[in-house]
Design a protein around this motif. Sequence first.
Motif, short mmCIF file in Angstrom:
data_model
loop_
_atom_site.label_atom_id
_atom_site.label_comp_id
_atom_site.label_asym_id
_atom_site.label_seq_id
_atom_site.Cartn_x
_atom_site.Cartn_y
_atom_site.Cartn_z
N LEU A 89 -53.01 19.80 5.73
CA LEU A 89 -52.61 20.09 4.36
C LEU A 89 -51.88 21.42 4.27
N TRP A 90 -52.37 22.42 4.96
CA TRP A 90 -51.74 23.74 4.92
C TRP A 90 -50.32 23.69 5.49
N THR A 91 -50.14 22.93 6.55
CA THR A 91 -48.81 22.79 7.15
C THR A 91 -47.83 22.11 6.18
N THR A 92 -48.28 21.03 5.54
CA THR A 92 -47.40 20.32 4.61
C THR A 92 -47.12 21.14 3.35
N ILE A 93 -48.07 22.00 2.96
CA ILE A 93 -47.82 22.88 1.81
C ILE A 93 -46.78 23.93 2.17
N LEU A 94 -46.91 24.52 3.35
CA LEU A 94 -45.98 25.58 3.77
C LEU A 94 -44.56 25.05 3.94
N ASP A 95 -44.43 23.84 4.46
CA ASP A 95 -43.06 23.32 4.64
C ASP A 95 -42.50 22.68 3.38
N GLY A 96 -43.30 22.71 2.29
CA GLY A 96 -42.81 22.26 0.99
C GLY A 96 -42.73 20.77 0.81
N SER A 97 -43.36 19.99 1.70
CA SER A 97 -43.25 18.53 1.60
C SER A 97 -44.37 17.89 0.80
N LEU A 98 -45.48 18.60 0.57
CA LEU A 98 -46.63 17.98 -0.09
C LEU A 98 -46.51 18.02 -1.61
N ILE A 99 -46.12 19.17 -2.16
CA ILE A 99 -46.10 19.33 -3.62
C ILE A 99 -45.23 18.28 -4.31
N PRO A 100 -44.01 18.00 -3.83
CA PRO A 100 -43.21 16.94 -4.49
C PRO A 100 -43.91 15.58 -4.50
N HIS A 101 -44.59 15.24 -3.42
CA HIS A 101 -45.32 13.97 -3.37
C HIS A 101 -46.44 13.95 -4.41
N ILE A 102 -47.16 15.07 -4.54
CA ILE A 102 -48.22 15.15 -5.55
C ILE A 102 -47.63 15.01 -6.95
N GLY A 103 -46.51 15.69 -7.20
CA GLY A 103 -45.88 15.63 -8.52
C GLY A 103 -45.44 14.23 -8.89
N ILE A 104 -44.84 13.52 -7.94
CA ILE A 104 -44.35 12.16 -8.20
C ILE A 104 -45.52 11.23 -8.52
N THR A 105 -46.55 11.25 -7.67
CA THR A 105 -47.69 10.36 -7.88
C THR A 105 -48.43 10.71 -9.18
N SER A 106 -48.58 12.00 -9.47
CA SER A 106 -49.25 12.42 -10.71
C SER A 106 -48.48 11.95 -11.94
N ALA A 107 -47.15 12.08 -11.90
CA ALA A 107 -46.34 11.63 -13.04
C ALA A 107 -46.48 10.13 -13.26
N GLU A 108 -46.43 9.37 -12.17
CA GLU A 108 -46.59 7.92 -12.29
C GLU A 108 -47.97 7.56 -12.84
N THR A 109 -48.99 8.29 -12.39
CA THR A 109 -50.36 8.01 -12.85
C THR A 109 -50.53 8.34 -14.32
N ILE A 110 -50.00 9.48 -14.75
CA ILE A 110 -50.15 9.89 -16.15
C ILE A 110 -49.44 8.91 -17.07
N VAL A 111 -48.23 8.50 -16.70
CA VAL A 111 -47.49 7.53 -17.53
C VAL A 111 -48.24 6.21 -17.60
N GLY A 112 -48.70 5.72 -16.44
CA GLY A 112 -49.45 4.47 -16.44
C GLY A 112 -50.75 4.57 -17.21
N PHE A 113 -51.43 5.70 -17.10
CA PHE A 113 -52.69 5.92 -17.80
C PHE A 113 -52.49 5.93 -19.31
N VAL A 114 -51.51 6.70 -19.77
CA VAL A 114 -51.27 6.82 -21.22
C VAL A 114 -50.79 5.50 -21.80
#
Length: 254
Positions: free
Chosen positions: A47-72
């Motif tokens: 996790l720390w490696t993927t956070i440092l190289d900037g690849s994890l946060i965009p994936h979290i943002g995309i999945t969270s946005a999809e989940t929030i829209v589907g939830f609402v």
Amino acid sequence: MRRIKWKILSVQLLLLVLFIGLWETAGRRDWIDVLLFSYPSKLFNQLWTTILDGSLIPHIGITSAETIVGFVLGTILGTALAAMLWWFPFVSRVLDPYLVVLNSMPKVALGPLFIIAFGAGFTAIVATTLSVTVIITTLSIYSRFCEVDAGLIKVVRLFGGTRRQIFTQIIMPDSFATIISTLKVNVGLAWVGVIVGEFLTSRSGLGYLIVYGFQVFNFTLVLSSLVVIAIVATVMYRLVVALEQWLTRGRTGR
């Protein structure tokens, strides 16, 4: 009550620490297959490696946005459909078997249809999520609408109350707790729908990371993605609980 809450929280944290400690020990002493099950320190490094190289946060943002829209959308559409079924009893009787059949259908099987209809991407994933959340929400809330005390409804009718007044002043207030409980359930269902959708079509998101991890036999990436999903889902659930408490205080005037 505060002492009880602290005791519960303490036991929960203790169980979590014991689980992590046992898992770490089992991995380092080769009690388990590290290739398949990894262990916490390796997950943290991943996790720390993927956070440092900037690849994890965009994936979290995309999945969270999809989940929030589907939830609402799932909650709103399900509640609206439940209200329509209560308002029109004939429609309810006609649609009842179809709702049961739709609810029993495997949502993974519907995924390819959504991909063909909406294209591979955000819309297809949200549609897959709605297929999971809407029917459950409709059935749960409509069942509660039908269970409201018939005596209260008769009293309102005796005093000349309209069907709209019955719904707004009796049905909805009496079903408030069920609607809030459905919100909590929909948090988990929305995540299930989104991850299933990402398994089928996405090229980004936490579901995509899980699939990619399996393809390259990087099970540490798979498990670390599951940990992130658990953390974000917990945060989302706590937000719904906070909303419940705020709405409850508003209703009680406290």
